[in-house]
Design a protein around this motif. Structure first.
Motif, short mmCIF file in Angstrom:
data_model
loop_
_atom_site.label_atom_id
_atom_site.label_comp_id
_atom_site.label_asym_id
_atom_site.label_seq_id
_atom_site.Cartn_x
_atom_site.Cartn_y
_atom_site.Cartn_z
N GLN A 255 0.82 -1.21 0.00
CA GLN A 255 0.00 0.00 0.00
C GLN A 255 0.86 1.26 0.00
N LEU A 256 1.92 1.25 0.80
CA LEU A 256 2.81 2.40 0.87
C LEU A 256 3.51 2.65 -0.47
N ALA A 257 3.74 1.56 -1.22
CA ALA A 257 4.44 1.69 -2.51
C ALA A 257 3.50 2.10 -3.64
N GLY A 258 2.19 2.14 -3.37
CA GLY A 258 1.24 2.58 -4.38
C GLY A 258 0.55 1.48 -5.15
N PHE A 259 0.68 0.23 -4.70
CA PHE A 259 -0.01 -0.88 -5.38
C PHE A 259 -1.49 -0.87 -5.03
N ARG A 260 -2.27 -1.59 -5.81
CA ARG A 260 -3.71 -1.69 -5.55
C ARG A 260 -4.15 -3.16 -5.71
N HIS A 261 -5.42 -3.40 -5.41
CA HIS A 261 -5.98 -4.76 -5.50
C HIS A 261 -5.12 -5.76 -4.73
N ILE A 262 -4.81 -5.39 -3.49
CA ILE A 262 -3.93 -6.20 -2.64
C ILE A 262 -4.74 -7.34 -2.01
N GLN A 263 -4.17 -8.54 -2.07
CA GLN A 263 -4.87 -9.71 -1.56
C GLN A 263 -3.87 -10.72 -1.00
N THR A 264 -4.22 -11.34 0.12
CA THR A 264 -3.37 -12.38 0.71
C THR A 264 -4.07 -13.73 0.61
N LEU A 265 -3.32 -14.73 0.14
CA LEU A 265 -3.85 -16.08 -0.05
C LEU A 265 -3.27 -17.02 1.00
N ARG A 266 -4.03 -18.07 1.32
CA ARG A 266 -3.60 -19.03 2.34
C ARG A 266 -3.03 -20.29 1.70
N ASP A 267 -2.10 -20.91 2.42
CA ASP A 267 -1.42 -22.10 1.90
C ASP A 267 -2.18 -23.37 2.28
N LEU A 268 -1.55 -24.52 2.09
CA LEU A 268 -2.20 -25.80 2.35
C LEU A 268 -2.55 -25.99 3.82
N GLY A 269 -1.79 -25.32 4.70
CA GLY A 269 -2.07 -25.40 6.13
C GLY A 269 -2.97 -24.29 6.62
N ASP A 270 -3.59 -23.56 5.69
CA ASP A 270 -4.51 -22.46 5.98
C ASP A 270 -3.80 -21.28 6.66
N ASN A 271 -2.52 -21.11 6.36
CA ASN A 271 -1.77 -19.96 6.86
C ASN A 271 -1.62 -18.91 5.76
N PRO A 272 -1.67 -17.61 6.11
CA PRO A 272 -1.40 -16.57 5.12
C PRO A 272 -0.01 -16.78 4.54
N ARG A 273 0.10 -16.93 3.21
CA ARG A 273 1.39 -17.34 2.64
C ARG A 273 1.82 -16.53 1.42
N VAL A 274 0.86 -16.05 0.63
CA VAL A 274 1.19 -15.32 -0.60
C VAL A 274 0.37 -14.04 -0.66
N THR A 275 1.04 -12.91 -0.88
CA THR A 275 0.32 -11.65 -1.05
C THR A 275 0.63 -11.10 -2.44
N LEU A 276 -0.42 -10.72 -3.14
CA LEU A 276 -0.29 -10.22 -4.49
C LEU A 276 -0.92 -8.84 -4.61
#
Length: 280
Positions: A255-276
């Motif tokens: 957000q600070l860098a100016g990106f938009r449509h930020i979303q975090t995805l969960r891995d196989l263990g249901d942990n937050p793992r990937v943010t795009l």
């Protein structure tokens, strides 16, 4: 003293149970014997009472001992399966993990046309090669600061006979000049430098430079997010793997860098793992 397949597996299973849960010990005992005898699991089951010659017994005992000292199975075998690909691994590379497949799946969902793709810190080439295989009309550039890791990635590229991928010796973006990409992906180091897990389990054997990133584990992620806009086409995407407890911090950096449509995805263990996120 002659030993059968079943006796060898039983003895190894009992030993390995000191290191891993009994269910994993059974699987690891089989995997190591399959490696020595060059057979599959079905063969082991069908030939349980077969006597194993002395030399393979000695070789098997040696592999079990290496595992008992904590050496990862992937390094002992020299390969790891990732996203349906058999990849060579060495002590110069991070061992590809199933949770990273979350990153590949997310990237493939974004690729709807031939794209220019960049993989930062490619290691074995796992992410880049998976994308090249499943997005054959796109071109993947894979970079790593380790020449030894790049040699492993090149071996994997040749073994998989993939031509839509280029490998480059570069510390993050340093050798990319004015190139721009539609999609940038990375599984950068993200463990805190003082994290006790670095001295435990498989992590003890993996290259520290591929694991740890500063006091809070976010040093490399900060750098990538800050520099990525200079290398992304308008509307391009940046996808980053991170620690299970870093999702909110990574979102803030986007957000600070100016990106938009930020979303975090969960891995196989249901942990937050990937943010795009998407560059405007």
């Amino acid at each position: 003293m002659s030993q059968t397949v079943q006796q060898l597996l039983q003895a190894a299973r009992q030993q390995l149970a000191q290191l891993v849960p009994s269910s994993e010990a059974s699987i690891e005992a089989q995997i190591l014997l399959m490696q020595i005898l060059d057979v599959n699991r079905a063969w082991l089951l069908a030939h349980a009472t077969d006597v194993v010659p002395d030399q393979p017994v000695q070789d098997y005992t040696h592999l079990v001992q290496r595992r008992l000292l904590g050496e990862p199975i992937a390094y002992i075998l020299g390969y790891r399966e990732f996203f349906g690909l058999k990849l060579k691994v060495t002590a110069d590379t991070l061992i590809p993990r199933p949770d990273t497949e979350t990153l590949v799946e997310a990237a493939l969902q974004k690729i709807t046309q031939p794209w220019q793709i960049l993989d930062l810190g490619t290691g074995t080439g796992a992410i880049a090669l998976a994308l090249a295989r499943h997005a054959p009309l796109s071109h993947v550039t894979a970079v790593d600061a380790s020449e030894a890791a790049l040699k492993v990635a090149e071996t994997n590229r040749q073994n998989l006979q993939l031509e839509n991928i280029s490998l480059l010796h570069s510390h993050w973006f340093s050798q990319l000049a004015d190139q721009r990409f539609d999609l940038i992906v990375s599984n950068p180091p993200y463990i805190e430098a003082a994290d006790q897990h670095l001295s435990q389990g498989d992590l003890r054997f993996e290259p520290l430079s591929a694991l740890a990133a500063g006091e809070d584990g976010l040093a490399d992620i900060r750098q990538i997010i800050a520099q990525a806009p200079d290398y992304l086409n308008d509307g391009g995407w940046l996808l980053l793997e991170h620690g299970y407890n870093q999702g909110e911090a990574v979102q803030d950096l986007y957000q600070l860098a100016g990106f938009r449509h930020i979303q975090t995805l969960r891995d196989l263990g249901d942990n937050p793992r990937v943010t795009l996120a998407q560059w405007p």
